[in-house]
Design an enzyme around this catalytic site. Sequence first.
Site, PDB file in Angstrom:
ATOM      1  N   ARG A 246     -34.067 -43.531  62.167  1.00 33.84           N
ATOM      2  CA  ARG A 246     -34.558 -42.105  61.581  1.00 33.84           C
ATOM      3  C   ARG A 246     -34.177 -40.538  62.888  1.00 33.84           C
ATOM      4  O   ARG A 246     -34.092 -40.720  64.325  1.00 33.84           O
ATOM      5  CB  ARG A 246     -35.668 -42.030  61.475  1.00 33.84           C
ATOM      6  CG  ARG A 246     -35.740 -42.644  59.563  1.00 33.84           C
ATOM      7  CD  ARG A 246     -35.318 -42.324  58.971  1.00 33.84           C
ATOM      8  NE  ARG A 246     -36.348 -42.583  57.423  1.00 33.84           N
ATOM      9  CZ  ARG A 246     -34.937 -44.335  57.071  1.00 33.84           C
ATOM     10  NH1 ARG A 246     -33.561 -44.345  57.495  1.00 33.84           N
ATOM     11  NH2 ARG A 246     -35.234 -44.613  55.437  1.00 33.84           N
TER      12      ARG A 246
ATOM     13  N   HIS B 205     -25.037 -41.961  58.052  1.00 35.66           N
ATOM     14  CA  HIS B 205     -25.972 -42.925  57.916  1.00 35.66           C
ATOM     15  C   HIS B 205     -25.775 -43.666  56.684  1.00 35.66           C
ATOM     16  O   HIS B 205     -26.063 -43.939  55.977  1.00 35.66           O
ATOM     17  CB  HIS B 205     -27.536 -41.657  56.514  1.00 35.66           C
ATOM     18  CG  HIS B 205     -28.359 -42.443  56.966  1.00 35.66           C
ATOM     19  ND1 HIS B 205     -29.870 -41.554  56.431  1.00 35.66           N
ATOM     20  CD2 HIS B 205     -28.486 -43.451  56.217  1.00 35.66           C
ATOM     21  CE1 HIS B 205     -30.620 -42.449  56.322  1.00 35.66           C
ATOM     22  NE2 HIS B 205     -30.583 -43.972  56.182  1.00 35.66           N
TER      23      HIS B 205
HETATM   24  P1  NDP Z   1     -39.135 -53.636  59.901  1.00 36.56           P
HETATM   25  O1  NDP Z   1     -41.085 -53.003  59.482  1.00 36.56           O
HETATM   26  O2  NDP Z   1     -39.265 -54.834  59.335  1.00 36.56           O
HETATM   27  O3  NDP Z   1     -39.528 -53.585  61.354  1.00 36.56           O
HETATM   28  C1  NDP Z   1     -40.490 -52.459  62.188  1.00 36.56           C
HETATM   29  C2  NDP Z   1     -39.924 -53.204  63.788  1.00 36.56           C
HETATM   30  O4  NDP Z   1     -40.288 -52.130  64.117  1.00 36.56           O
HETATM   31  C3  NDP Z   1     -41.018 -54.180  63.899  1.00 36.56           C
HETATM   32  O5  NDP Z   1     -40.528 -55.177  65.314  1.00 36.56           O
HETATM   33  C4  NDP Z   1     -42.082 -53.828  64.615  1.00 36.56           C
HETATM   34  O6  NDP Z   1     -43.836 -54.666  65.505  1.00 36.56           O
HETATM   35  C5  NDP Z   1     -41.630 -51.791  65.144  1.00 36.56           C
HETATM   36  N1  NDP Z   1     -42.349 -51.479  65.612  1.00 36.56           N
HETATM   37  C6  NDP Z   1     -42.813 -50.408  64.502  1.00 36.56           C
HETATM   38  N2  NDP Z   1     -43.882 -49.667  65.183  1.00 36.56           N
HETATM   39  C7  NDP Z   1     -43.882 -49.499  66.259  1.00 36.56           C
HETATM   40  C8  NDP Z   1     -44.840 -48.707  67.229  1.00 36.56           C
HETATM   41  N3  NDP Z   1     -45.977 -47.932  67.419  1.00 36.56           N
HETATM   42  N4  NDP Z   1     -44.061 -49.415  68.368  1.00 36.56           N
HETATM   43  C9  NDP Z   1     -43.595 -50.692  68.731  1.00 36.56           C
HETATM   44  N5  NDP Z   1     -42.841 -51.100  67.395  1.00 36.56           N
HETATM   45  C10 NDP Z   1     -42.921 -50.786  66.425  1.00 36.56           C
HETATM   46  O7  NDP Z   1     -37.687 -52.599  59.869  1.00 36.56           O
HETATM   47  P2  NDP Z   1     -36.562 -52.661  59.132  1.00 36.56           P
HETATM   48  O8  NDP Z   1     -36.049 -53.917  60.425  1.00 36.56           O
HETATM   49  O9  NDP Z   1     -36.787 -53.360  57.851  1.00 36.56           O
HETATM   50  O10 NDP Z   1     -36.914 -51.416  59.364  1.00 36.56           O
HETATM   51  C11 NDP Z   1     -36.134 -50.649  60.408  1.00 36.56           C
HETATM   52  C12 NDP Z   1     -35.985 -48.696  60.548  1.00 36.56           C
HETATM   53  O11 NDP Z   1     -34.349 -48.776  60.224  1.00 36.56           O
HETATM   54  C13 NDP Z   1     -36.378 -48.315  58.839  1.00 36.56           C
HETATM   55  O12 NDP Z   1     -38.108 -48.485  58.911  1.00 36.56           O
HETATM   56  C14 NDP Z   1     -35.276 -47.517  58.461  1.00 36.56           C
HETATM   57  O13 NDP Z   1     -36.336 -46.528  59.217  1.00 36.56           O
HETATM   58  C15 NDP Z   1     -34.780 -47.487  59.314  1.00 36.56           C
HETATM   59  N6  NDP Z   1     -32.794 -48.066  57.920  1.00 36.56           N
HETATM   60  C16 NDP Z   1     -32.162 -47.430  58.670  1.00 36.56           C
HETATM   61  C17 NDP Z   1     -30.330 -47.360  57.842  1.00 36.56           C
HETATM   62  C18 NDP Z   1     -29.962 -46.411  58.206  1.00 36.56           C
HETATM   63  O14 NDP Z   1     -28.680 -46.970  57.658  1.00 36.56           O
HETATM   64  N7  NDP Z   1     -29.572 -46.040  58.674  1.00 36.56           N
HETATM   65  C19 NDP Z   1     -30.627 -48.277  57.047  1.00 36.56           C
HETATM   66  C20 NDP Z   1     -31.840 -49.503  57.040  1.00 36.56           C
HETATM   67  C21 NDP Z   1     -33.167 -49.234  57.762  1.00 36.56           C
HETATM   68  P3  NDP Z   1     -44.022 -55.297  64.905  1.00 36.56           P
HETATM   69  O15 NDP Z   1     -42.935 -56.340  64.789  1.00 36.56           O
HETATM   70  O16 NDP Z   1     -44.671 -55.932  65.976  1.00 36.56           O
HETATM   71  O17 NDP Z   1     -44.328 -55.151  63.753  1.00 36.56           O
HETATM   72  C1  OXD Z   2     -33.469 -46.636  54.510  1.00 39.16           C
HETATM   73  C2  OXD Z   2     -31.981 -46.460  54.734  1.00 39.16           C
HETATM   74  O1  OXD Z   2     -34.124 -46.739  55.464  1.00 39.16           O
HETATM   75  O2  OXD Z   2     -30.460 -46.262  54.075  1.00 39.16           O
HETATM   76  O3  OXD Z   2     -32.781 -48.615  53.926  1.00 39.16           O
HETATM   77  O4  OXD Z   2     -32.320 -45.650  55.378  1.00 39.16           O
END
Ligand code: NDP
Ligand code: OXD
Length: 320
Positions: free
Chosen positions: A235, A283
């Site tokens: 993000r 994006h």
């Molecule tokens: P998940 O919830 O599966 O994974 C999140 C990861 O971040 C986990 O490993 C989690 O740790 C870690 N995390 C969360 N908070 C913290 C913190 N405070 N400190 C350290 N680590 C932290 O998310 P996804 O992999 O499914 O997606 C990640 C992000 O990707 C989405 O939220 C979205 O913003 C972005 N995205 C962007 C897209 C694009 O087109 N640009 C498309 C899809 C997603 P833990 O394993 O310990 O819980």
């Molecule tokens: C998502 C994205 O969060 O597309 O899936 O950004």
Amino acid sequence: MTRTGDAGDRRPVLLFACQNLDTDAWLAALRRELPEAEVRVWPEAGDLADITLAVVWRCPAGVLSRLPNLRGIFSLGAGVEAILADPQLPPAVPLVRLVDPGLAAGMNEFVTMRVLHYHRDMERYAACQRSHTWDPRVPPLPEERKVGILGVGALGGLCARTLAGLGFDVASWSRGPRPIEGVRNYHGRAQLDEFLRRTEILVCLLPLTADTDSIIDWRTLAALPRGAFLINVARGRHVVDADLIEALDSGQLAGATLDVFREEPLPPQHPFWSHPKVAVLPHVSAMTQVTTASRTVAANVRLLLAGRPVPDTVDRLRGY
Ligand code: NDP
Ligand code: OXD
């Protein structure tokens, strides 16, 4: 919110409350994958008390609070910070985010492509071509290249496995321990600096939460080795734009790939557009694929209606 009628016993009615998507394609897919449900489209939704399920993407704030018999909210995106920001979001209705093979495949391709781009010095070769310069150099071996992934959940975890499989020296940073074979895990704020100090290519795949907002600021960038690269596919609010530009201009960072921005579309005057070390993408690193995501949503809807735990239900306190 009081429940009206006994909508739970009737044919489920699903509201498609999405903007900026191909509505016809989505309706066809949802009706194909969930023939047992009636699918309606916001805002012509009929009697709102009929609706028990909502599929959302950029759903305006306040819409969900008008559905008195809502039992589940299904996001068509992985990141749910915009949904959680709705002050009227029904507090007790489960919110399920999208964890989907199509989305994961897209992110895996994109991150791998950009890591390889930096690893194989493609920026320099592009500059060489512009100046008609023939200057071949032996690239480091993948095991000599340290990649660090912030956030190794559904998306970051797959990218970490792929990059480790290509031989890169991959580390991850997560909230709690997240062991992945062949990937060195760091977790918690106390281990962030150690993780950053060894990271030459930093990939951000964190969810946007109160804890991760603006996490890539001057302190984070200064902890990286000089000449590191950033790939932000999570993000825009993870990055402090001015700090990133300063790090690029000073040479602390050699390049950045930015797929997400504080304001989208990125305003025409924003310095990222013309910065020579920045690649701007609109994006697109992982885009929700109607074929796979409609199946994923249908499977989650069935689990919810059967009263079974739905994986990837958002923990609202954690914020992801
Ligand atoms: P998940 O919830 O599966 O994974 C999140 C990861 O971040 C986990 O490993 C989690 O740790 C870690 N995390 C969360 N908070 C913290 C913190 N405070 N400190 C350290 N680590 C932290 O998310 P996804 O992999 O499914 O997606 C990640 C992000 O990707 C989405 O939220 C979205 O913003 C972005 N995205 C962007 C897209 C694009 O087109 N640009 C498309 C899809 C997603 P833990 O394993 O310990 O819980
Ligand atoms: C998502 C994205 O969060 O597309 O899936 O950004």
